[in-house]
Design a protein around this motif. Structure first.
Motif, short mmCIF file in Angstrom:
data_model
loop_
_atom_site.label_atom_id
_atom_site.label_comp_id
_atom_site.label_asym_id
_atom_site.label_seq_id
_atom_site.Cartn_x
_atom_site.Cartn_y
_atom_site.Cartn_z
N VAL A 298 0.83 -1.19 0.00
CA VAL A 298 0.00 0.00 0.00
C VAL A 298 0.87 1.25 0.00
O VAL A 298 2.06 1.20 0.27
CB VAL A 298 -0.91 0.04 1.25
N ARG A 299 0.23 2.35 -0.28
CA ARG A 299 0.86 3.64 -0.08
C ARG A 299 -0.11 4.48 0.72
O ARG A 299 -1.28 4.57 0.36
CB ARG A 299 1.18 4.31 -1.41
N PRO A 300 0.34 5.08 1.82
CA PRO A 300 -0.56 5.90 2.62
C PRO A 300 -0.96 7.17 1.87
O PRO A 300 -0.31 7.56 0.90
CB PRO A 300 0.29 6.24 3.85
N LEU A 301 -2.04 7.78 2.33
CA LEU A 301 -2.47 9.03 1.74
C LEU A 301 -1.41 10.09 1.98
O LEU A 301 -1.06 10.38 3.12
CB LEU A 301 -3.81 9.46 2.33
N GLN A 302 -0.88 10.65 0.91
CA GLN A 302 0.25 11.56 0.99
C GLN A 302 -0.23 13.00 1.10
O GLN A 302 -0.24 13.76 0.13
CB GLN A 302 1.13 11.38 -0.25
N PRO B 125 10.93 8.54 3.73
CA PRO B 125 9.82 9.46 3.50
C PRO B 125 9.10 9.82 4.80
O PRO B 125 8.94 8.98 5.69
CB PRO B 125 8.89 8.67 2.57
N LEU B 126 8.65 11.06 4.88
CA LEU B 126 8.00 11.56 6.09
C LEU B 126 6.76 10.75 6.44
O LEU B 126 6.56 10.37 7.61
CB LEU B 126 7.62 13.03 5.89
N ILE B 127 5.90 10.48 5.48
CA ILE B 127 4.64 9.81 5.79
C ILE B 127 4.88 8.40 6.32
O ILE B 127 4.17 7.93 7.21
CB ILE B 127 3.71 9.79 4.56
N GLU B 128 5.89 7.72 5.81
CA GLU B 128 6.21 6.39 6.35
C GLU B 128 6.63 6.48 7.81
O GLU B 128 6.26 5.64 8.63
CB GLU B 128 7.30 5.73 5.51
N ILE B 129 7.41 7.50 8.13
CA ILE B 129 7.84 7.68 9.52
C ILE B 129 6.63 7.91 10.42
O ILE B 129 6.48 7.27 11.47
CB ILE B 129 8.83 8.86 9.63
N LEU B 130 5.74 8.80 10.01
CA LEU B 130 4.58 9.12 10.83
C LEU B 130 3.66 7.92 10.98
O LEU B 130 3.21 7.59 12.08
CB LEU B 130 3.82 10.31 10.24
N ILE C 72 15.67 15.92 1.46
CA ILE C 72 14.61 16.21 2.44
C ILE C 72 13.31 16.53 1.74
O ILE C 72 12.25 15.97 2.05
CB ILE C 72 15.05 17.37 3.36
N ILE C 73 13.36 17.44 0.78
CA ILE C 73 12.14 17.84 0.07
C ILE C 73 11.54 16.68 -0.71
O ILE C 73 10.32 16.49 -0.75
CB ILE C 73 12.43 19.03 -0.86
N ASP C 74 12.38 15.85 -1.30
CA ASP C 74 11.89 14.69 -2.04
C ASP C 74 11.17 13.70 -1.12
O ASP C 74 10.36 12.90 -1.59
CB ASP C 74 13.04 13.98 -2.75
N HIS C 75 11.46 13.77 0.17
CA HIS C 75 10.80 12.89 1.13
C HIS C 75 9.63 13.57 1.85
O HIS C 75 9.03 12.97 2.75
CB HIS C 75 11.80 12.36 2.15
N PHE C 76 9.32 14.81 1.47
CA PHE C 76 8.08 15.44 1.94
C PHE C 76 6.89 14.70 1.33
O PHE C 76 7.05 13.94 0.37
CB PHE C 76 8.04 16.91 1.52
N PRO C 77 5.68 14.92 1.85
CA PRO C 77 4.50 14.28 1.25
C PRO C 77 4.36 14.62 -0.23
O PRO C 77 4.77 15.70 -0.67
CB PRO C 77 3.33 14.87 2.06
N GLU C 78 3.77 13.70 -0.98
CA GLU C 78 3.59 13.94 -2.41
C GLU C 78 2.68 15.14 -2.67
O GLU C 78 2.80 15.81 -3.70
CB GLU C 78 3.02 12.69 -3.08
N ARG C 79 1.76 15.38 -1.74
CA ARG C 79 0.84 16.51 -1.89
C ARG C 79 0.80 17.27 -0.58
O ARG C 79 0.66 16.66 0.48
CB ARG C 79 -0.56 16.04 -2.28
N MET C 80 0.89 18.57 -0.62
CA MET C 80 0.70 19.40 0.57
C MET C 80 -0.74 19.90 0.57
O MET C 80 -1.04 21.08 0.41
CB MET C 80 1.71 20.55 0.59
N ARG C 81 -1.63 18.94 0.73
CA ARG C 81 -3.06 19.19 0.80
C ARG C 81 -3.60 18.49 2.05
O ARG C 81 -2.98 17.56 2.55
CB ARG C 81 -3.78 18.65 -0.44
#
Length: 422
Positions: free
Chosen positions: A22-26, A295-300, A73-82
């Protein structure tokens, strides 16, 4: 196939453990990104000792750290800032544009501005241009601003310039007369460039929903949200914090409140120049992970369901030790200390520090192991290779995560996997 987390999985690790990649909601509302340590000031109330002037080789070193890290760092930010705004009524929740606050140190220093700050802004705009956009906020002391710099920031699509120095702690800003003159001077400059003064307080969560470009001012005044000062850095060294145990910095904006709920309104995390991630701007004693590596979302998502971090995201750090034998009374006791000048001091941040030091190192290491197992399983399914069996600890932790969110189907499947591996 790749997709969003299925109901019943609970977390990406739990889903991978039962054979679903899966991929979490980014999505995320806010990121506070400290790009570089360098600053031209050494304010006595600063929460971070590394924010200070650097010269020659030391300056080159901190700039090089920022330059070498920001792309990854930026590449590991969420895919969408929404994010989904939960403040709206039932059935009316809409997706809104989130923000990234760029800070220092001083983000507009000559040594940092064109080598780090401008490239970071450009990379952010490029990353999110076709992903719903992002609102970039540049935070600065303001005394280095010129008409040229304001124009260069606006040319790069900066949404807001936030001035964070209007208080008596900043040398040269002491007293209402000096502060008013400073605000009036910068306001006139911003007005010349077609910017508008923000009509909302810096503590209002949705101030970024105003139409930009905006400017705003704040500082560590006695009545402000940061006026009692965090027990950190030079503020601590100079015995300046006046906060008490009643001042729960965690349960407010810039604290850990809602940090794990990255899909929804109210979620913010803090990132250091080396990529270290924290649940709050105050910064916990240990980082959650590092964006140079993951990636940030994986960490969270690896921390969802972990009791200590659920307590932080709920804004109740005094409860973070309940699963480890620390009741609230013990946590409060651990929150007591003395300032360097001998004054008794009590604040939940101190208890949080001690609990991290004594208990959470292994917990964070286990979360990292779960993430590594999940990525290995995902790679194996993509390539058709046989993945190594998940470590028992990782499977058990995934089950705990799943049961905390939706216990029925995922937990049964994970238990079955554990039985088969015996």
């Amino acid at each position: 196939m790749l997709g969003i987390i299925r109901p019943g999985c609970g977390s990406i690790q739990a889903c991978v453990s039962i054979g679903i990649v899966v991929r979490p909601l980014q999505r995320m509302e806010s990121i506070y990104y400290v790009m570089a340590w360098a600053c031209h000031r050494k304010c006595k109330h600063c929460y971070e000792n590394r924010f200070r002037p650097y010269v020659r080789g030391a300056l080159a070193e901190v700039v090089e750290q920022a330059q070498s890290s920001y792309a990854r760092i930026i590449d590991h930010f969420p895919e969408r800032m929404r994010y989904i705004d939960l403040a709206e009524g039932p059935g009316q929740h809409t997706e809104k544009t989130g923000r990234i606050i760029l800070s220092g140190g001083e983000s507009l220093l000559d040594a940092v501005r064109e080598t780090v700050t401008y490239p970071v802004i450009e990379r952010l705009q490029q990353r999110y241009r076709n992903q719903g956009g992002v609102k970039v906020v540049v935070q600065t002391t303001g005394d280095l601003l010129t008409d040229r710099i304001v124009a260069e920031l606006l040319e790069r699509g900066v949404y807001m310039i936030s001035i964070a120095s209007v208080d008596d702690f900043h040398v040269g800003m002491e007293g209402e007369v000096k502060q008013k003159a400073f605000v009036d001077k910068l306001s006139a400059m911003f007005d010349r460039h077609g910017m508008k003064a923000s009509g909302l307080s810096a503590t209002t969560r949705n101030w970024h929903e105003e139409e930009g470009p905006l400017y705003g001012f704040f500082g560590a005044t006695p009545d402000s949200w940061i006026g009692k000062l965090w027990p950190r850095g030079r503020a601590w060294d100079n015995s300046l914090p006046r906060s008490t145990v009643a001042d729960n910095f965690c349960n407010r904006w810039s604290g850990g409140l809602n940090f794990l709920r990255h899909q929804y309104s109210g979620s913010e995390i803090s990132v250091e120049p080396d990529g270290s991630v924290y649940a709050c701007c105050v910064k916990t004693k240990l980082p959650l992970g590092n964006l140079n590596e993951e990636p940030l979302i994986e960490i969270l998502d690896s921390l969802v369901g972990v009791p200590a971090f659920e307590a932080i995201t709920a804004g109740h750090p005094e409860r973070m030790g309940l699963a480890h034998g620390w009741d609230e009374a013990r946590f409060i006791e651990a929150s007591r200390t003395t300032l360097p000048d001998g004054t008794p001091y009590e604040n939940l941040c101190i208890g949080c520090d001690r609990f991290h030091e004594q208990m959470l190192g292994p917990v964070l290491a286990q979360a990292r192991a779960r993430r590594e197992d999940a990525r290995a399983a995902a790679r194996a399914l993509r390539t058709g290779a046989t993945a190594a069996q998940p470590r028992p600890l990782a499977v058990a932790a995934a089950a705990d995560h799943a049961s905390s969110l939706d216990p029925a189907p995922a937990r049964k499947k994970i238990i079955a996997i554990k039985e088969q591996s015996r």
